[in-house]
Structures are given as structure tokens and as C-alpha cells.
Design an enzyme around this catalytic site. Sequence first.
Site, PDB file in Angstrom:
ATOM      1  N   ALA A  43      20.230 -30.817 -13.326  1.00 32.18           N
ATOM      2  CA  ALA A  43      20.079 -29.447 -13.820  1.00 32.18           C
ATOM      3  C   ALA A  43      21.247 -29.171 -14.761  1.00 32.18           C
ATOM      4  CB  ALA A  43      20.107 -28.484 -12.644  1.00 32.18           C
ATOM      5  N   GLY A  88      18.867 -33.073 -10.245  1.00 32.71           N
ATOM      6  CA  GLY A  88      17.511 -32.632 -10.568  1.00 32.71           C
ATOM      7  C   GLY A  88      16.722 -33.695 -11.332  1.00 32.71           C
ATOM      8  N   GLU A 145      15.377 -35.945  -8.719  1.00 31.40           N
ATOM      9  CA  GLU A 145      14.356 -35.180  -7.995  1.00 31.40           C
ATOM     10  C   GLU A 145      13.078 -35.031  -8.819  1.00 31.40           C
ATOM     11  OE1 GLU A 145      17.397 -32.113  -7.446  1.00 31.40           O
ATOM     12  OE2 GLU A 145      16.890 -32.125  -5.329  1.00 31.40           O
ATOM     13  N   GLU A 166      25.204 -33.684  -6.407  1.00 31.37           N
ATOM     14  CA  GLU A 166      25.434 -32.238  -6.326  1.00 31.37           C
ATOM     15  C   GLU A 166      26.647 -31.899  -5.464  1.00 31.37           C
ATOM     16  OE1 GLU A 166      22.455 -33.703  -6.062  1.00 31.37           O
ATOM     17  OE2 GLU A 166      20.882 -32.456  -6.948  1.00 31.37           O
TER      18      GLU A 166
HETATM   19  N1  CO8 Z   1      24.434 -30.399 -17.307  1.00 32.03           N
HETATM   20  C1  CO8 Z   1      24.910 -30.028 -18.509  1.00 32.03           C
HETATM   21  N2  CO8 Z   1      25.435 -30.899 -19.396  1.00 32.03           N
HETATM   22  C2  CO8 Z   1      25.489 -32.191 -19.024  1.00 32.03           C
HETATM   23  C3  CO8 Z   1      25.017 -32.652 -17.792  1.00 32.03           C
HETATM   24  C4  CO8 Z   1      24.461 -31.686 -16.907  1.00 32.03           C
HETATM   25  N3  CO8 Z   1      23.924 -32.012 -15.700  1.00 32.03           N
HETATM   26  N4  CO8 Z   1      25.203 -33.986 -17.713  1.00 32.03           N
HETATM   27  C5  CO8 Z   1      25.782 -34.353 -18.872  1.00 32.03           C
HETATM   28  N5  CO8 Z   1      25.949 -33.275 -19.675  1.00 32.03           N
HETATM   29  C6  CO8 Z   1      26.543 -33.229 -21.015  1.00 32.03           C
HETATM   30  C7  CO8 Z   1      28.056 -33.381 -20.947  1.00 32.03           C
HETATM   31  O1  CO8 Z   1      28.646 -32.118 -20.673  1.00 32.03           O
HETATM   32  C8  CO8 Z   1      28.356 -33.878 -22.346  1.00 32.03           C
HETATM   33  O2  CO8 Z   1      28.315 -32.803 -23.250  1.00 32.03           O
HETATM   34  P1  CO8 Z   1      29.569 -32.539 -24.272  1.00 32.03           P
HETATM   35  O3  CO8 Z   1      29.571 -33.782 -25.139  1.00 32.03           O
HETATM   36  O4  CO8 Z   1      29.171 -31.289 -24.976  1.00 32.03           O
HETATM   37  O5  CO8 Z   1      30.785 -32.444 -23.424  1.00 32.03           O
HETATM   38  C9  CO8 Z   1      27.158 -34.765 -22.677  1.00 32.03           C
HETATM   39  O6  CO8 Z   1      26.114 -34.359 -21.766  1.00 32.03           O
HETATM   40  C10 CO8 Z   1      27.425 -36.239 -22.444  1.00 32.03           C
HETATM   41  O7  CO8 Z   1      27.893 -36.386 -21.119  1.00 32.03           O
HETATM   42  P2  CO8 Z   1      29.244 -37.182 -20.760  1.00 32.03           P
HETATM   43  O8  CO8 Z   1      30.220 -37.089 -21.887  1.00 32.03           O
HETATM   44  O9  CO8 Z   1      29.709 -36.720 -19.424  1.00 32.03           O
HETATM   45  O10 CO8 Z   1      28.655 -38.682 -20.699  1.00 32.03           O
HETATM   46  P3  CO8 Z   1      29.230 -39.910 -19.851  1.00 32.03           P
HETATM   47  O11 CO8 Z   1      28.479 -41.100 -20.332  1.00 32.03           O
HETATM   48  O12 CO8 Z   1      30.707 -39.939 -19.886  1.00 32.03           O
HETATM   49  O13 CO8 Z   1      28.827 -39.573 -18.320  1.00 32.03           O
HETATM   50  C11 CO8 Z   1      27.319 -38.870 -16.557  1.00 32.03           C
HETATM   51  C12 CO8 Z   1      27.483 -39.539 -17.950  1.00 32.03           C
HETATM   52  C13 CO8 Z   1      27.941 -39.755 -15.469  1.00 32.03           C
HETATM   53  C14 CO8 Z   1      25.830 -38.714 -16.318  1.00 32.03           C
HETATM   54  C15 CO8 Z   1      28.024 -37.490 -16.577  1.00 32.03           C
HETATM   55  O14 CO8 Z   1      27.582 -36.763 -17.719  1.00 32.03           O
HETATM   56  C16 CO8 Z   1      27.732 -36.646 -15.352  1.00 32.03           C
HETATM   57  O15 CO8 Z   1      28.319 -36.871 -14.308  1.00 32.03           O
HETATM   58  N6  CO8 Z   1      26.864 -35.632 -15.502  1.00 32.03           N
HETATM   59  C17 CO8 Z   1      26.572 -34.679 -14.445  1.00 32.03           C
HETATM   60  C18 CO8 Z   1      25.677 -35.283 -13.368  1.00 32.03           C
HETATM   61  C19 CO8 Z   1      25.444 -34.292 -12.259  1.00 32.03           C
HETATM   62  O16 CO8 Z   1      26.353 -33.854 -11.598  1.00 32.03           O
HETATM   63  N7  CO8 Z   1      24.176 -33.920 -12.058  1.00 32.03           N
HETATM   64  C20 CO8 Z   1      23.760 -32.982 -11.041  1.00 32.03           C
HETATM   65  C21 CO8 Z   1      23.643 -31.621 -11.626  1.00 32.03           C
HETATM   66  S1  CO8 Z   1      23.331 -30.376 -10.394  1.00 32.03           S
HETATM   67  C22 CO8 Z   1      21.656 -30.507 -10.085  1.00 32.03           C
HETATM   68  O17 CO8 Z   1      20.968 -31.300 -10.671  1.00 32.03           O
HETATM   69  C23 CO8 Z   1      21.109 -29.568  -9.056  1.00 32.03           C
HETATM   70  C24 CO8 Z   1      19.628 -29.813  -8.819  1.00 32.03           C
HETATM   71  C25 CO8 Z   1      18.970 -28.579  -8.297  1.00 32.03           C
HETATM   72  C26 CO8 Z   1      17.537 -28.463  -8.743  1.00 32.03           C
HETATM   73  C27 CO8 Z   1      17.285 -28.872 -10.163  1.00 32.03           C
HETATM   74  C28 CO8 Z   1      15.955 -28.507 -10.703  1.00 32.03           C
HETATM   75  C29 CO8 Z   1      15.674 -28.976 -12.071  1.00 32.03           C
END
Ligand code: CO8
Length: 258
Positions: A65, A109, A112, A132
Site C-alpha cells: 500500500a 498489500g 496480498e 507491515e
Molecule cells: N509506498 C510508497 N512508496 C513506495 C513504497 C510504498 N509501499 N515502496 C517503495 N516506494 C517508493 C520509494 O519511496 C521510492 O520513492 P522515492 O524515489 O520518491 O524516494 C521508490 O518507490 C523506490 O523505492 P526505493 O528507493 O526504496 O527502492 P529500493 O530498491 O531501495 O527498495 C523496497 C525496494 C525494498 C521494496 C523498498 O522500497 C521498501 O521497503 N518499500 C516498502 C515495502 C513495504 O513496507 N510495504 C508494505 C506497505 S504497508 C501495506 O502494504 C499495508 C497493506 C494493507 C492493505 C493494503 C491494500 C492494498
Amino acid sequence: MAFETLIVETEDDIALIRLNRPEALNALNSTLLDELSKALTEADRNDKIRCIVLTGSEKAFAAGADIKEMSQKSFVEVYNEDLFGAKIEAIQRVRKPIIAAVSGYALGGGCELAMICDFIIAAENAKFGQPEVNLGVVAGIGGTQRLTRFVGKAKAMDMNLTGRFMDAAEAERAGLVSRVVPTPKLLPEAMAAARKIAEKSQVTVKAVKESVNRAYETTLREGLLFERRTFHSMFATEDQKEGMAAFLEKREAQFRDR
Ligand code: CO8
């Protein structure tokens, strides 16, 4: 229909839907979820579409998400808007088969959403996770429920408590994905699987999907009864007569979806 966060293409009778927010690794924001529920509902209604493939980019199916979008929301806001509820329910209501073709990250998400699809074909570079817990929340659309049914308590607890990622080989061993293919072969493999499904009677295909999904909603005894009655009801279709006649006559069946 034109979308901001999706690319929707049709190849013969297959709808190919690509999540397309490369700047955020396909993070699921409200626009994307809104568009996805609309695109899937539309494909489900379109008589020319017989199977759906949902995919992302090579780097990410979806990284969860959208954290930016939800970070400042209060409990009352997310509770009142039932965050993600209606859109996810619309996706769950789709009756045609949806294959998730997962390359790269399928996190939170994203993992999921892949599990809501009917089965997952993974590229060798796929990574699944429920991180999460690192954000101070729990999974919200099946990461503690579907994942536990798919891979068992030990791995579901491990992934949800530690936030570690599972690679494609482990996901296949655990039963989360149906097949793993070399990354460049992901889409051809998913499209070929979709074409196989599209050849079948659409009545039978819907009945298969309903019957397998029933296994997650009920007791074994009730599920077996549902399956047997569904099997019986297939004898009311022309496609059952055609399928069995074609076998006996050693020819390809010509199903007419009736
Ligand atoms: N939300 C918003 N932006 C994101 C997300 C995210 N989940 N994941 C990545 N991005 C963005 C980063 O902020 C970054 O943007 P910017 O360049 O503007 O800073 C861009 O994508 C590239 O990401 P990274 O620079 O972090 O790329 P890396 O290759 O270094 O890392 C990862 C990749 C490991 C995937 C890392 O981006 C990461 O850890 N992302 C978050 C993963 C996460 O925690 N996901 C869970 C989110 S919470 C959730 O899903 C709750 C579910 C509830 C229901 C959902 C229903 C749809």
C-alpha cells in the site's frame, strides 16, 4: 477506458492488466486501487474476455500500500472510509480467473493482492513479504489470513513477525506460488496459462473457481458436498455432453459456454 496507473491491453480473449506506477514500485494508492477494481470489473463483464492476467514491472509487482498516502491518516479516518475495503471486495467478486504474474517485489498489500488472484506464477527474481510490522501496523487484506492458509502458521508467523522476504524458490516450496519461471519467461508463461484456461468452457471454469474457493470458506464436509453438487450440476450443460463426446470420439472439444 484510459487509466493513470494501469496499462490495460487485450490479447485475443485475454485481458492483460499491468500495474504502472514505476516511480513508487507500483505502490497501491487509492487511484490505483480504484482503477484496478474498475478494470477488473469491466473485464469480468466483457463477454469477449475469458481470463485475466495481472502483472507489474520486472522490479516490482507491487511494493505494498502507498505509505506516503496513508502515513498521516487517523484511526477514525481509516475506520470510517473502511480503508481499502470496498475496492478489495470488488476485486474479490471477479468471477473470471485472474492469474498473478509476479516479478520482483510483492510486499505487504502487493503480496496480498497477488494472493487474491486465483494463482500466482512467479519469476525467479520474485520476493514476497509482509513487512507491515516494520511500519507499526499489521497486514490489512489477507497477509495474516490467506498467507497462513497457503503456507501454514510457521512461515506466516515468521514473515509477519520478522518482515523477512521469501524468494521465489521458497514460495514455490511453501505452496504460495504454482510455478517459478526464468524472469524473461514470466509473461509468456502466464499468457500461455491464460490461453489454456480460455479454451475451456467458461461455465466449467467459473464452477472450478467457486469450488476451489469454497475450500477456504467452509468445513471439509460442506465443501465436499458443494463440490459434488457442482459436479452434478455440470450434467445440465451442453459442454459436459460435448466434452465427454469429444473424448470418446478422440477429437478436440468445441465448447460453447452453455
Ligand atoms: N509506498 C510508497 N512508496 C513506495 C513504497 C510504498 N509501499 N515502496 C517503495 N516506494 C517508493 C520509494 O519511496 C521510492 O520513492 P522515492 O524515489 O520518491 O524516494 C521508490 O518507490 C523506490 O523505492 P526505493 O528507493 O526504496 O527502492 P529500493 O530498491 O531501495 O527498495 C523496497 C525496494 C525494498 C521494496 C523498498 O522500497 C521498501 O521497503 N518499500 C516498502 C515495502 C513495504 O513496507 N510495504 C508494505 C506497505 S504497508 C501495506 O502494504 C499495508 C497493506 C494493507 C492493505 C493494503 C491494500 C492494498
